[in-house]
Design an enzyme around this catalytic site. Structure first.
Site, PDB file in Angstrom:
ATOM      1  N   GLU A  71     -29.365  47.915  -0.662  1.00 56.56           N
ATOM      2  CA  GLU A  71     -28.450  46.793  -0.905  1.00 56.56           C
ATOM      3  C   GLU A  71     -27.930  46.286   0.441  1.00 56.56           C
ATOM      4  O   GLU A  71     -27.349  47.046   1.216  1.00 56.56           O
ATOM      5  CB  GLU A  71     -27.284  47.273  -1.774  1.00 56.56           C
ATOM      6  N   SER A 109     -19.827  50.924  -4.384  1.00 53.68           N
ATOM      7  CA  SER A 109     -21.209  51.214  -3.986  1.00 53.68           C
ATOM      8  C   SER A 109     -21.722  52.454  -4.725  1.00 53.68           C
ATOM      9  O   SER A 109     -20.940  53.295  -5.178  1.00 53.68           O
ATOM     10  CB  SER A 109     -21.260  51.433  -2.480  1.00 53.68           C
ATOM     11  N   LYS A 157      -6.014  51.445  -7.933  1.00 50.83           N
ATOM     12  CA  LYS A 157      -6.194  51.606  -6.476  1.00 50.83           C
ATOM     13  C   LYS A 157      -7.204  50.540  -6.048  1.00 50.83           C
ATOM     14  O   LYS A 157      -8.415  50.725  -6.153  1.00 50.83           O
ATOM     15  CB  LYS A 157      -6.739  53.005  -6.176  1.00 50.83           C
ATOM     16  N   CYS A 199     -22.445  42.064  -6.778  1.00 48.93           N
ATOM     17  CA  CYS A 199     -23.354  43.081  -7.325  1.00 48.93           C
ATOM     18  C   CYS A 199     -24.411  42.439  -8.216  1.00 48.93           C
ATOM     19  O   CYS A 199     -25.374  43.088  -8.578  1.00 48.93           O
ATOM     20  CB  CYS A 199     -22.572  44.120  -8.108  1.00 48.93           C
ATOM     21  N   GLU A 240      -8.910  48.764  -0.062  1.00 47.64           N
ATOM     22  CA  GLU A 240      -7.996  48.642   1.071  1.00 47.64           C
ATOM     23  C   GLU A 240      -8.265  47.369   1.880  1.00 47.64           C
ATOM     24  O   GLU A 240      -7.418  46.917   2.640  1.00 47.64           O
ATOM     25  CB  GLU A 240      -8.088  49.882   1.979  1.00 47.64           C
ATOM     26  N   PHE A 295     -14.169  45.603  -2.729  1.00 44.24           N
ATOM     27  CA  PHE A 295     -13.561  44.463  -2.026  1.00 44.24           C
ATOM     28  C   PHE A 295     -14.039  43.108  -2.529  1.00 44.24           C
ATOM     29  O   PHE A 295     -13.393  42.093  -2.280  1.00 44.24           O
ATOM     30  CB  PHE A 295     -13.831  44.563  -0.508  1.00 44.24           C
TER      31      PHE A 295
HETATM   32  P1  NAD Z   1     -17.168  50.983  -1.669  1.00 40.50           P
HETATM   33  O1  NAD Z   1     -17.959  51.932  -2.496  1.00 40.50           O
HETATM   34  O2  NAD Z   1     -17.184  51.134  -0.196  1.00 40.50           O
HETATM   35  O3  NAD Z   1     -15.611  51.061  -2.089  1.00 40.50           O
HETATM   36  C1  NAD Z   1     -15.224  50.993  -3.447  1.00 40.50           C
HETATM   37  C2  NAD Z   1     -13.924  51.789  -3.606  1.00 40.50           C
HETATM   38  O4  NAD Z   1     -14.158  53.154  -3.270  1.00 40.50           O
HETATM   39  C3  NAD Z   1     -12.817  51.292  -2.695  1.00 40.50           C
HETATM   40  O5  NAD Z   1     -11.624  51.276  -3.427  1.00 40.50           O
HETATM   41  C4  NAD Z   1     -12.792  52.304  -1.557  1.00 40.50           C
HETATM   42  O6  NAD Z   1     -11.516  52.517  -1.046  1.00 40.50           O
HETATM   43  C5  NAD Z   1     -13.314  53.571  -2.194  1.00 40.50           C
HETATM   44  N1  NAD Z   1     -14.151  54.380  -1.290  1.00 40.50           N
HETATM   45  C6  NAD Z   1     -14.950  53.930  -0.282  1.00 40.50           C
HETATM   46  N2  NAD Z   1     -15.601  54.965   0.291  1.00 40.50           N
HETATM   47  C7  NAD Z   1     -15.214  56.079  -0.362  1.00 40.50           C
HETATM   48  C8  NAD Z   1     -15.561  57.464  -0.233  1.00 40.50           C
HETATM   49  N3  NAD Z   1     -16.403  57.883   0.685  1.00 40.50           N
HETATM   50  N4  NAD Z   1     -14.976  58.341  -1.079  1.00 40.50           N
HETATM   51  C9  NAD Z   1     -14.101  57.930  -2.012  1.00 40.50           C
HETATM   52  N5  NAD Z   1     -13.747  56.626  -2.184  1.00 40.50           N
HETATM   53  C10 NAD Z   1     -14.289  55.711  -1.376  1.00 40.50           C
HETATM   54  O7  NAD Z   1     -17.589  49.509  -2.129  1.00 40.50           O
HETATM   55  P2  NAD Z   1     -17.160  48.124  -1.452  1.00 40.50           P
HETATM   56  O8  NAD Z   1     -17.847  47.997  -0.152  1.00 40.50           O
HETATM   57  O9  NAD Z   1     -15.695  47.959  -1.515  1.00 40.50           O
HETATM   58  O10 NAD Z   1     -17.775  47.090  -2.507  1.00 40.50           O
HETATM   59  C11 NAD Z   1     -19.099  46.687  -2.507  1.00 40.50           C
HETATM   60  C12 NAD Z   1     -19.945  47.510  -3.442  1.00 40.50           C
HETATM   61  O11 NAD Z   1     -19.452  47.424  -4.774  1.00 40.50           O
HETATM   62  C13 NAD Z   1     -21.376  47.031  -3.503  1.00 40.50           C
HETATM   63  O12 NAD Z   1     -22.230  48.146  -3.494  1.00 40.50           O
HETATM   64  C14 NAD Z   1     -21.451  46.294  -4.823  1.00 40.50           C
HETATM   65  O13 NAD Z   1     -22.738  46.211  -5.393  1.00 40.50           O
HETATM   66  C15 NAD Z   1     -20.542  47.134  -5.653  1.00 40.50           C
HETATM   67  N6  NAD Z   1     -20.090  46.416  -6.834  1.00 40.50           N
HETATM   68  C16 NAD Z   1     -20.627  46.771  -8.023  1.00 40.50           C
HETATM   69  C17 NAD Z   1     -20.275  46.094  -9.174  1.00 40.50           C
HETATM   70  C18 NAD Z   1     -20.878  46.476 -10.496  1.00 40.50           C
HETATM   71  O14 NAD Z   1     -20.419  45.994 -11.510  1.00 40.50           O
HETATM   72  N7  NAD Z   1     -21.888  47.322 -10.531  1.00 40.50           N
HETATM   73  C19 NAD Z   1     -19.342  45.048  -9.097  1.00 40.50           C
HETATM   74  C20 NAD Z   1     -18.798  44.715  -7.862  1.00 40.50           C
HETATM   75  C21 NAD Z   1     -19.187  45.415  -6.722  1.00 40.50           C
END
Ligand code: NAD
Length: 488
Positions: free
Chosen positions: A388, A231, A178, A286, A181, A154
């Site tokens: 985090e 994450s 994708k 991140c 959401e 997000f």
């Molecule tokens: P998230 O892991 O909750 O969601 C990321 C994606 O995975 C979304 O599209 C979501 O729909 C999907 N998702 C969520 N839970 C899932 C599950 N249980 N099973 C399958 N798919 C699932 O992450 P977020 O809260 O949207 O974003 C924040 C996170 O992203 C932070 O941890 C941040 O550090 C990380 N991030 C990392 C980088 C990087 O380059 N390393 C860059 C940006 C963000």
């Protein structure tokens, strides 16, 4: 936007915008005021199937399209992105909550990836060597991997999707995106502009949803490669599931970025850099610095001016107040989670040096706000230091030496960024050599690489071999073929 509010955001499959009939929906919020601005359809395996079928059908024609013609579409795309720059930036602010300036910066970074991808004719070149044995020549070419999927978080509604699909499609692959959401609106606009740039139907497809769609993408036999950013627990799950299903995977995870401050660091400069790193995008980055490891008397030199500067910072509705220095976090649920971390810091015995709770935004009291927060006297065994938080919270650990500072950094299970503030070149060299993180900042608070370098997370911040962006991005989205030729 009215339609997206009542009927749910559209999908883009095989060149057509469609609805997800019958799918449950989830609200998309404007975090600045808490209102619902759209609804995301929570699609499932059947929509993924449709998107993969369209991408598979488009693949032979697109991969056979000359690379200069593929790049030419991206040149047109750059032009469209530039002419809609302000609109896209406002969309990012509206659905994510970061300030307009931050949104503009992130859209700019995304456009830079498209510009980089326009160099495909050079970046896709292989190697050749004549006469490797008597009468035999050898060369390599790079061919597309096939149908690729991108799953995004997000916090960067434009930039992170743009890390993926421009490089994937210019390499001759087709793509299924994708987006999160929580922030589907910017992605929809990005895809509309790609369509306007002249991309043939089926090359780019867009589906919406959460867990079900992600699992369908990771297991679908028609998908060859998966790029994921989010994450760490989900990154690990995506990596394990998709590789078990025979796919190539790059999965970037979460982070806990340490910033070591030596006593010789310039206090004014360091305070400015800390504000940008810790509180930029309300800490939802991140690459955000979230632990400051001070050495000797550095804490005494930096913390008082930092608190004073934060006291003067305006937290407010970024979608309507250009004077807001920091916006809300993305949802009420996420705000509650960050509050939970503040409670855990208190119960673990850290000292709350600046409390951002109770910040008042009278203009929009239903927004998801937290003021800048600082814990002093934290230690490496506390949850606020280990996990985090992804919010505007800094934890300070006091140490006596650079060695101790590096050791603290290296205890983190993550490995995205590590930063050193100093005036000492030898200390900087030691830090770079010994710190266990893939992106190092020396007097740079957010060492986020630009498009032509890899986004090089290590340890628990990355699962896979080839990182996103840069030459590694091109390597990820292509397969090398080696040919040996002998002509009698
Ligand atoms: P998230 O892991 O909750 O969601 C990321 C994606 O995975 C979304 O599209 C979501 O729909 C999907 N998702 C969520 N839970 C899932 C599950 N249980 N099973 C399958 N798919 C699932 O992450 P977020 O809260 O949207 O974003 C924040 C996170 O992203 C932070 O941890 C941040 O550090 C990380 N991030 C990392 C980088 C990087 O380059 N390393 C860059 C940006 C963000």
């Amino acid at each position: 936007m009215g339609d997206q509010e009542s009927n749910g955001c559209p999908l883009f499959i095989g060149g057509n915008w469609t609805g997800a009939a019958g799918a449950a929906t989830e609200p998309v919020f404007n975090p600045s005021d808490g209102s619902v601005i759209a609804r995301t359809p929570m699609c499932g395996a059947s929509e993924v199937d449709d998107a993969v079928r369209a991408a598979t059908e488009a693949l032979p024609g697109w991969s056979a399209t000359p690379v200069v013609d593929r790049a030419r579409i991206l040149f047109r795309y750059v032009h469209l992105l530039e002419s809609h720059f302000e609109e896209l930036s406002r969309l990012v602010t509206r659905e994510h909550g970061k300030t307009l300036e931050e949104a503009r910066g992130s859209v700019r970074r995304g456009i830079e990836v498209v510009e980089f991808a326009c160099g495909a004719p050079t970046l896709l070149m292989g190697d050749a060597l004549e006469e490797i044995a008597s009468g035999i020549d050898c060369d390599t070419i790079r061919q597309p991997v096939g149908v690729c999927a991108g799953i995004t978080p997000f916090n960067f509604p434009a930039m992170v999707p743009m890390w993926m699909y421009p490089i994937a499609i210019v390499c001759g692959n087709t793509f299924v995106l994708k987006p999160s959401e929580k922030v589907p609106l910017t992605a929809i606009r990005l895809v509309e502009l790609l369509q306007e740039a002249g991309l043939p139907p089926g090359v780019m497809n867009l589906v919406h949803g959460g867990v079900d769609v992600v699992n369908a993408l990771c297991t679908h036999p028609g998908i060859d490669a998966v790029s994921f950013v989010g994450s760490s627990p989900v990154a690990r799950h995506v990596y394990q599931t998709a590789t078990a299903h025979g796919k190539r995977v790059q999965a970037a995870g979460g982070a806990k970025n340490y910033m070591v401050i030596l006593p010789d660091a310039d206090p004014d400069f360091t305070v400015d850099a800390l504000i940008g790193s810790v509180y930029g995008c309300a800490g939802e980055r991140c690459m955000a610095g979230s632990v400051a490891v001070t050495v000797d008397d550095a804490a005494g030199r930096v913390l008082p001016p930092l608190r004073e500067a934060l006291d003067g910072m305006k937290v407010g509705p970024t979608d309507r107040d250009p004077g807001a220095d920091m916006g809300p976090v993305v949802t009420r649920q996420h705000l509650d989670k960050v509050h939970g971390y503040i409670a855990s810091g208190l119960s673990d015995g850290a000292s709350l040096y600046r409390d951002g709770r109770g910040v008042e935004v009278p203009e929009t009291p239903d927004g998801f706000y937290l003021g800048p927060t600082i814990f002093d006297e934290a230690s490496t065994n506390m949850k606020i230091v280990r996990e985090e938080i992804f919010g505007p919270v800094l934890s300070v650990i006091r140490t006596d030496s650079l060695d101790e500072g590096i050791e603290a950094c290296n205890q983190s299970g993550f490995g995205n960024a590590a930063v050193l503030f100093t005036g000492d070149g030898k200390a900087a060299r030691t830090f770079r050599n010994r710190v266990s993180a893939g992106m190092v900042g020396i007097n740079v608070g957010v060492p986020a690489p630009m498009a032509f370098f890899p986004f090089s997370g290590w340890n628990g911040s990355f699962f896979g071999d080839l990182h996103i962006q840069g030459k590694e991005g091109f390597a990820f989205y292509t397969r090398q073929k080696v040919t040996m030729s002998r002509w009698a």
